[in-house]
Scaffold this active site. Structure first.
Site, PDB file in Angstrom:
ATOM      1  N   ARG B  32     -71.034  -3.696  30.875  1.00 51.95           N
ATOM      2  CA  ARG B  32     -69.940  -4.608  30.607  1.00 51.95           C
ATOM      3  C   ARG B  32     -69.839  -5.729  31.636  1.00 51.95           C
ATOM      4  NH1 ARG B  32     -64.421  -1.915  28.794  1.00 51.95           N
ATOM      5  NH2 ARG B  32     -65.909  -0.979  27.362  1.00 51.95           N
ATOM      6  N   HIS B  78     -71.061  -6.072  19.032  1.00 47.65           N
ATOM      7  CA  HIS B  78     -70.123  -5.971  20.159  1.00 47.65           C
ATOM      8  C   HIS B  78     -68.770  -5.469  19.668  1.00 47.65           C
ATOM      9  CE1 HIS B  78     -69.313  -6.924  24.330  1.00 47.65           C
ATOM     10  NE2 HIS B  78     -68.177  -7.468  24.000  1.00 47.65           N
ATOM     11  N   TYR B 122     -61.346 -23.764  14.540  1.00 49.81           N
ATOM     12  CA  TYR B 122     -61.568 -25.212  14.568  1.00 49.81           C
ATOM     13  C   TYR B 122     -62.922 -25.584  15.145  1.00 49.81           C
ATOM     14  CZ  TYR B 122     -56.509 -25.355  13.983  1.00 49.81           C
ATOM     15  OH  TYR B 122     -55.248 -25.181  13.522  1.00 49.81           O
TER      16      TYR B 122
END
Lengths: 182, 810
Positions: B32, B78, B122
């Protein structure tokens, strides 16, 4: 975490909810086990390493602030399944890694589907009931203290504010890791 | 009641804690928070890049919505939070976060002001050109793949990165019990170092530093001092100081502006400006009149407008001290080596990378060799077919089905199944002359390639050369200029660094108002004019002390209680000629009941000078000046003052002065200062003059031969007397008459050293102030009454007399 002051701990919403729900009050003078509203307090977290982390945090909280609950055997850990092995309408829930193969064989290898549970949210409500919460079939781990001094040391090491002992613990115990997150 | 079949298994909390904790901490450490030493990526970065690669988001293709990329990465590789994935991708777009951004973004990806990027619905993204260098050869069996979280797909365990990502883009992450913080570097420099290490595997860290000068941050800035870099490269840990890049611009009106064009890595510009503004508002930063952020799409530009009288570099140093215009970057070069966290030095990081590249080249070559050999095998079959084409066509025609044809071909021409199949798959157009030649050529080329690949696998030297060549090519394509400057010398960062060393004129008025102004400015202003005397003095106040001192010097302030306070010259407010200055009382932390009795300026706290103090009861004390060399904000005891006694004054001498003490009853004594042996600060002193019960000391003069003494009495009489009229005696005597005390003249209230061109300011108890030239006061002998200096009205008396210093004459 471990040495955090009581007021800081109570500023956490989740902890406050737990304290309220238990009804015992908290702190040296206020804690009164006779006011406990539930006989079994069951910690149920995701079956992944983050779930394990949350479990350690909760256990630390109970150990440091409501030790009597553990001493009197009120704290339990739920055992959600790790896998669902299914084919058509047949399904088997698997709770241990080493049971997976036998389960697959039992159901027949062809076209078998395996779902690996990473979080409780992956289960439908009825599945969660059936596998983990049904008080007639579930398995619970009852948390007990083997030796108070040893437990105290472990909490200090893992949750204390000194980094060095923690790093040492990790180095020494790295080989005992059961499951690694991917 | 139904029987419960619930199973309860007791467990020990100790074991549960250990197990859960080790699962969690090891997961965070190995999969991680920490980067792999080989490709320099954390799993989440690797997954984002691989996911984008799988989506075909090449640099030349169209952008795709970030949400799609995040979804792809989450769903396939993931199984964590979507924001974590999006944040990771955003960071890989930001050219102020990554030295070499790996992802190209379309839309708002946040700013150095800490503005959040637009939501992932966006924005759009695709891989940057340089990211291709991380993914190249991924399909050539160069790296291991492992099953994804639900074992439905495979993902690479590492990317076959040609880019030394760990060093060039750096990495930071907090695991459990350990953390990493690797600064970014310049690609060209890292490639040069790698090449040097390939040429000389035993290269030392010092030699590597000829190539890699130090970290190179995307945001530029300036690193101060090599020490931290050297330490980090040698041990894996070190601290470097990064400063913003600031210039000083002159603007109209003689003012100067500070222009900040680069800020330290990871510093939020908006927060920085806010912090500066906060310091200005809190008056902790004096001299900035306006802060403007003129940054635009072309670059950063923060303008700090300064007051005219302010030294820009002094403000700069204060900014470095108090704001994030200077930050410390704590380097910890921790990365995973074979899945284990290791703190690595520079040499080790580079070595691991070269080893990794070597493995990639070997695996890639093997893959290509295998492919070429397979192709050669087919081409050999095709060649045989073309050489015997008529027979082959005959044979095929006679065969009942494709399978028989294949078997027959294999039997007749000793072909393999693959070759036979290739012949059967061959199109008839291959039989043209040109095509035949092509096969021939391809065969030859493939044989050549096979030989080349075999040679590579046989020769480590060749492989190393390939690694070097590929890196060189990488450098040619992507390397750019270093952005962060490194300044070798670390400047000791003392308070004086924040203060310009400059000579100042310091004036202190009779009422305790102090100010300073630059000598240079002062002289320029006074040139040519006759000047108006006492321009700065208010009607009721006037300048009593004037001296020149550097901003780095101190002035010492002594109070009647025997306390001594320091004031740095630069702490004195700078003010124009017309301004009054600030009250000393506000600049030092003295007690309310304490009254200031003496102010002296000190250049050096050396052993050659002394502080001479005199008390009301006639004690004198001499203490070496160096004893005052440790400034304390709360002040110190300069002398122990007994109950009922007061410090009258203090002066600095060079060990060769005469001391004259004058008393209320008009007595005076003169003795050489060597009569008084130097004592520690806590001492009370020795008897200077033996006063009678009602008498007390009113003043002390430390003088040298040739001086004149002025004495003034309460009723306005005074006189000048040459110091040599006073005989030098031992200390501790009763003194001799210096002024005849009568009913008319009243008791003596002061004794001063004066010069011929001095002006005096005489102040009366009713507040009248009379100015008088010293010249007008006649020189007289000791035992006289003196002349009337001022005609006092009834009940009015002299309260104080001071020498005026004429600012303009300086």
């Amino acid at each position: 975490m471990e040495k955090a002051r009581l007021d800081k701990i109570l500023s956490n919403d989740e902890i406050r909810t737990i304290v309220t729900a238990l009804g015992t009050g908290i702190g040296k003078d206020n804690f009164d086990i006779s006011r406990l509203r539930y006989y079994k307090i069951i910690i149920m977290t995701d079956a992944d390493v983050d779930g394990a982390h949350i479990r350690t945090l909760l256990l630390t909280f109970f150990f440091r602030y409501m030790k009597e609950l553990i001493e009197q055997g009120h704290i339990y850990i739920a055992q959600p399944p790790l896998y669902r092995v299914f084919k058509g309408k047949q399904e088997i829930f698997v709770y241990e890694d080493d049971e997976l193969q036998t389960s697959i064989e039992r159901i027949g290898k062809n076209n078998v589907n395996i779902q690996r549970y990473k979080g409780l949210g992956e289960m439908n409500p009825d599945q969660l009931w059936k596998t983990t919460m049904d008080s007639e079939t579930r398995t619970l781990l009852q948390v007990t203290i083997e030796e108070a001094a040893a437990a105290d040391l472990i909490f200090s090491t893992l949750m204390g504010d000194k980094v060095e002992p923690r790093r040492k613990f990790i180095e020494e115990n790295a080989k005992y890791v059961r499951n690694l997150d991917i | 009641m139904q029987m419960k079949r619930e199973k309860v298994i007791p467990i020990f909390i100790e074991e549960e804690m250990k197990d859960s904790y080790i699962d969690y901490s090891m997961s965070v450490i190995v999969s991680r928070a920490l980067p792999d030493v080989r490709d320099g990526l954390k799993p989440v970065h690797r997954r984002v890049l691989y996911g984008m690669h799988e989506l075909g988001l090449r640099p030349n293709s169209q952008f795709k919505k970030s949400a799609r990329i995040v979804g792809e990465v989450l769903g396939k590789f993931h199984p964590h939070g979507d924001s974590a994935v999006y944040d990771t991708m955003v960071r890989m777009v930001q050219d102020f976060s990554l030295r070499y951004p790996l992802v190209m973004g379309q839309g708002n990806f946040g700013s150095v002001d800490g503005d959040a990027p637009a939501a992932m619905r966006y924005t759009e993204a695709k891989l940057a050109h340089i990211a291709e260098e991380l993914l190249r050869d991924l399909d050539k069996d160069t790296v291991e793949f492992k099953p994804n979280f639900d074992e439905t797909l495979k993902e690479p365990t590492v990317l076959p990165s040609l880019l030394p990502t760990l060093l060039v883009n750096g990495s930071s992450g907090i695991a459990v019990g350990m953390a990493t913080n690797i600064p970014p570097h310049n690609l060209g420099e890292v490639v040069d170092a790698l090449a040097a290490m390939i040429d000389n595997p035993d290269i030392t860290i010092d030699e590597l530093k000829n190539h890699i000068l130090g970290p190179d941050f995307p945001t530029g800035g300036i690193i101060y001092g090599r020490g931290g870099i050297d330490e980090a490269y040698a041990t894996g840990r070190g601290k470097v100081l990064i400063r913003a890049r600031a210039n000083i611009e002159s603007v109209r009106g003689g003012r100067e502006n500070i222009i900040i064009t680069e800020i330290p890595y990871m510093v939020n510009k908006a927060n920085l400006i806010e912090k500066i503004a906060g310091l200005v508002n809190a008056k902790k930063l004096d001299g900035i009149t306006e802060i403007r952020d003129e940054s635009d799409k072309d670059g950063m530009r923060i303008v700090l407008e300064l007051r005219r009288d302010i030294q820009p570099h002094v403000i700069l140093n204060q900014l470095y001290k108090h704001t994030q215009m200077q930050v410390t970057f704590g380097i910890i070069m921790l990365a995973l080596v074979n899945g284990e966290p290791k703190v690595l030095n520079l040499q080790q990081i580079l070595k691991h990378f070269i080893d990794f590249r070597h493995e990639i080249v070997v695996r890639r070559t093997k893959y290509e060799l295998d492919k070429a050999e397979k192709r050669a095998h087919i081409l050999e079959g095709l060649k045989i077919a073309l050489d015997n084409i008529d027979e082959i066509i005959e044979l095929i025609k006679k065969s009942r089905n494709p399978e028989t044809a294949k078997q027959n071909l294999m039997k007749r021409f000793k072909l393999s199944e693959i070759q036979a199949q290739a012949i059967l798959d061959m199109r008839l157009q291959r039989l043209t002359g040109l095509e035949r030649k092509k096969i021939e050529e391809e065969y030859l080329a493939t044989i050549k390639l096979i030989n080349k690949l075999r040679a590579i696998l046989e020769s480590k030297q060749l492989r190393m050369q390939i690694i070097k060549d590929e890196l060189q090519e990488l450098k040619n394509k992507y390397a750019d200029e270093r952005r962060t400057d490194i300044i070798e010398k670390i400047e000791e960062f003392s308070i004086e660094d924040m203060i310009a060393e400059e000579d100042m004129v310091i004036t202190i008025t009779h009422n305790g108002f102090i100010k300073r102004f630059p000598v240079s400015g002062f002289r320029r202003q006074s040139r040519g004019g006759t000047g108006s005397s006492g321009a700065s003095a208010r009607a009721e106040d006037f300048v009593e002390h004037l001296f020149i001192a550097s901003t780095h010097h101190y002035i010492l302030i002594f109070t009647d209680k025997g306390r001594c306070y320091w004031l740095k010259v630069h702490e004195i407010p700078q003010a124009g000629k017309g301004s009054k200055g600030r009250s000393i009382v506000n600049l030092i932390e003295k007690e309310k009941k304490e009254n200031i009795r003496a102010i002296v300026n000190v250049r050096n706290f050396d052993d050659e000078h002394y502080v001479i103090m005199a008390t009301k009861k006639g004690l004198v004390k001499k203490t070496v000046l160096s004893a005052f060399g440790n400034p304390r904000k709360a002040g110190i005891n300069a002398i122990t003052i007994h109950e009922g006694d007061d410090l009258i004054t203090a002066n600095i001498t060079d060990g060769n002065h005469d001391i004259v003490l004058g008393t209320y009853h008009g007595k005076a004594i003169r003795f050489h200062e060597t009569e008084v042996r130097p004592m520690g600060r806590q001492a009370a002193g020795v008897t200077g003059i033996h006063t009678s019960k009602e008498d007390f000391v009113v003043g002390m003069v430390t003088a040298q031969k040739g001086s004149n003494l002025l004495v003034v009495t309460k009723n306005g009489y005074g006189k000048r007397t040459p110091i040599d009229d006073y005989r030098v005696t031992r200390r501790g005597g009763k003194g001799i008459v210096t002024v005849k005390i009568t009913e008319k003249v009243g008791p003596m209230i002061t004794i001063k050293e004066v010069h011929d061109d001095d002006d005096l300011m005489i102040i009366t108890t009713s507040g009248k102030v009379i100015r008088q030239g010293v010249q007008q006061i006649r020189k007289m002998g000791r035992s006289t009454q003196g002349i009337r200096l001022i005609r006092l009205s009834q009940n009015d008396q002299i309260s104080d007399v001071a020498r005026i210093v004429k600012e303009n004459n300086y």
